[in-house]
Design an enzyme around this catalytic site. Structure first.
Site, short mmCIF file in Angstrom:
data_model
loop_
_atom_site.label_atom_id
_atom_site.label_comp_id
_atom_site.label_asym_id
_atom_site.label_seq_id
_atom_site.Cartn_x
_atom_site.Cartn_y
_atom_site.Cartn_z
N HIS A 194 5.28 42.80 1.30
CA HIS A 194 4.42 41.72 1.61
C HIS A 194 4.94 40.20 0.82
O HIS A 194 4.52 39.27 1.21
CB HIS A 194 3.03 41.99 1.17
CG HIS A 194 2.66 42.26 -0.17
ND1 HIS A 194 2.91 43.34 -0.71
CD2 HIS A 194 2.69 41.41 -1.21
CE1 HIS A 194 2.54 43.13 -2.19
NE2 HIS A 194 2.41 41.92 -2.32
N ASP A 233 5.58 49.47 2.03
CA ASP A 233 5.37 48.26 1.19
C ASP A 233 6.68 47.88 0.36
O ASP A 233 6.41 47.53 -0.68
CB ASP A 233 4.03 47.88 0.51
CG ASP A 233 3.64 46.56 0.17
OD1 ASP A 233 4.59 45.65 0.73
OD2 ASP A 233 3.17 46.24 -0.88
N SER A 286 3.65 40.94 -7.68
CA SER A 286 3.95 42.03 -6.60
C SER A 286 5.56 41.97 -6.47
O SER A 286 6.34 41.13 -6.52
CB SER A 286 3.47 41.52 -5.41
OG SER A 286 2.08 41.78 -5.20
#
Length: 492
Positions: free
Chosen positions: A219, A252, A335
């Protein structure tokens, strides 16, 4: 729960991790290694694992009563509570399974955390950060061995100065947080991804090898796909253009490569996430809210936490992990960054956070409340190696569609698959093992399965070809069977 991606609302906290039972483990796959940014999570079905928010955006809701989709990735969840009237094809791993089908109310899993937004004009944020830093620094003096300076004037001054030996008293031996951070920071990067329309955000990544490959979250780089721009900046200010080598939406995980990489790259050492224990110290490195090279610490607060996440876009498919949970401060922009152990080895990729609200920080995003989730490095390492080798992810599967219904009794194989397809793939692993629609899977090896998403996350900790023992109930009777996990290549 919200992942590290910014701008996503946080779903309810995840359920308890699957509970290992006294039976001997058989064929459990190793945990993956890796790092990552965050994005918002989809709603969580009651009694199923809670949904985490990825830092990239909120999770997609499921359509009540819809059958599991037989293709990958599973259709995005619906706006209603995660898992409502939906099933997930192949327990998250089957080629014939997908999101959709009968599911329970409530949200499940963890959503992606969105990458940190690019800084806007103005000095407000910087001034606030400096003020906070000054206050923190001001509180350190009392414990640093200061001594009164000699009074060289008649003003009665009581200023103090550090003793001559104070510098040598500060020891940053191997294993200290300062030492670990000093060694790891040069091998982390702040990633900026920008789409063709100028939208994008900031995330984190870390050096995977000397060839210039950087591991991060899917992402984090999503905006740069299809012609967007991607760059990676090291703590020393060196900035490199980069390109996406491969990305796995279900896991992910993504791998990018620096263009014209430097010759002095130092890959971070990868640890063994299977050996991590609750209570172990953790160190997270990232760029929360665009503040690059930020180091935070905490502990492993839980293992095998079922987490599902999505960035909330119409084209987004859910991601699943059996996550490492940490209370190290993780926010949007963390992230894709590394979660390190006390020795400095990477044990996970930070990917999602649980948050109590979606407000604050002037961006409508959620902040850390001490519940962060990381993809185990053993799993991430396997995925990254596949992406570097072929450019495509490989998923383990059982070949059956399971429901995301609101229940903690197990993962139920649906009566029908997506678009009228068979719930159990003909000739697939589940079919060969004798599993049928209506069977409720309650254990995979020695891990208790309380929902479809939990089963998905556990299956994906394994590799295709791994042999696993499935415990299930049929007609009130418990049975066990063994099967060899199949493989599905790609996210589609």
């Amino acid at each position: 729960m919200s992942t590290e991606n910014e701008g996503n609302e946080v779903p309810p906290a995840p359920s308890a991790p699957p509970v290992p039972v006294a039976s001997p483990a058989s064929g459990q796959g190793p945990a993956s290694e890796g790092n990552e940014p965050t994005a918002p999570l989809p709603p969580v079905p009651q009694a199923a694992p809670a949904a985490a928010e990825t830092q990239d955006g909120p999770g997609t809701p499921h359509t009540p009563g819809s059958a599991p989709d037989g293709s990958w990735p599973p259709p995005p969840p619906a706006t209603p509570p995660y898992g409502e009237g939906q099933s997930f094809g192949d327990g998250g791993a089957g080629a014939a399974g997908g999101f959709g089908g009968a599911g329970g109310a409530g949200g499940w899993g963890a959503s992606y955390q969105q990458p940190a937004p690019k800084p806007r004009g103005g000095r407000g944020g910087l001034v606030a950060a400096v003020l906070v830093a000054a206050l923190v620094a001001g509180g350190l003096g009392g414990g640093l061995g200061y001594t009164l300076a000699k009074d060289s004037d008649n003003s009665g001054s009581t200023t103090v100065s550090a003793s001559d030996g104070s510098a040598t008293q500060v020891k940053r031996a191997p294993g200290t947080i300062a030492n670990v951070a000093a060694r790891a920071l040069p091998s982390t990067v702040t990633i900026e991804a920008e789409s063709t329309n100028g939208e994008g955000g900031t995330g984190t990544g870390f050096v995977f090898d000397t060839q210039g490959h950087i591991v991060t979250n899917n992402h984090v780089v999503a905006d740069a796909l299809d012609g967007g721009k991607l760059s990676a900046t090291f703590p020393n200010g060196r900035k490199y253009d980069a390109e996406v080598v491969g990305h796995a939406q279900g896991y992910d995980v993504a791998v990018i490569k620096l263009k014209n990489p430097p010759s002095d790259l130092k890959p971070l050492a990868l640890g063994d996430s299977d050996k991590v224990a609750v209570g172990d110290e953790t160190i997270a490195i990232g760029a929360p809210f665009g503040l690059s090279n930020t180091v935070t610490t905490g502990i492993i607060s839980a293992k095998n936490r079922p987490v599902a996440s999505s960035d909330g876009s119409s084209s987004s498919k859910a991601s699943y992990m059996s996550a490492l949970q940490t209370d190290a401060s993780i926010n949007p922009g963390n992230s894709g960054g590394p979660l390190l152990d006390a020795s400095g080895a990477v044990i996970g990729i930070n990917s999602a956070i649980q948050s109590s609200s979606s407000g604050g920080f002037g961006s409508g995003q959620s902040g850390s409340i001490g519940l962060g989730f990381a993809i185990p490095i053993n799993q991430a390492k396997y995925v990254a190696q596949q992406l570097i080798k072929t450019g495509k992810p490989v998923y383990a599967k059982i070949g059956a569609s399971v429901s995301l219904e609101d229940s903690s009794n197990g993962a139920k194989i649906t009566d029908q698959g997506a678009a009228g397809s068979a719930a159990v793939e003909s000739g697939g692993p589940a079919d060969k093992a004798g599993l049928k629609p209506g069977d409720v899977i309650t254990k995979l090896d020695d891990m208790v399965i309380d929902s479809g998403p939990t089963l998905i996350g556990e299956i994906w900790t394994h590799k295709p070809g791994d042999k696993v023992t499935i415990t299930y109930t049929r007609g009130g009777q418990e049975h066990t069977t063994q099967l060899s996990l199949g493989a599905r290549v790609g996210d589609n």
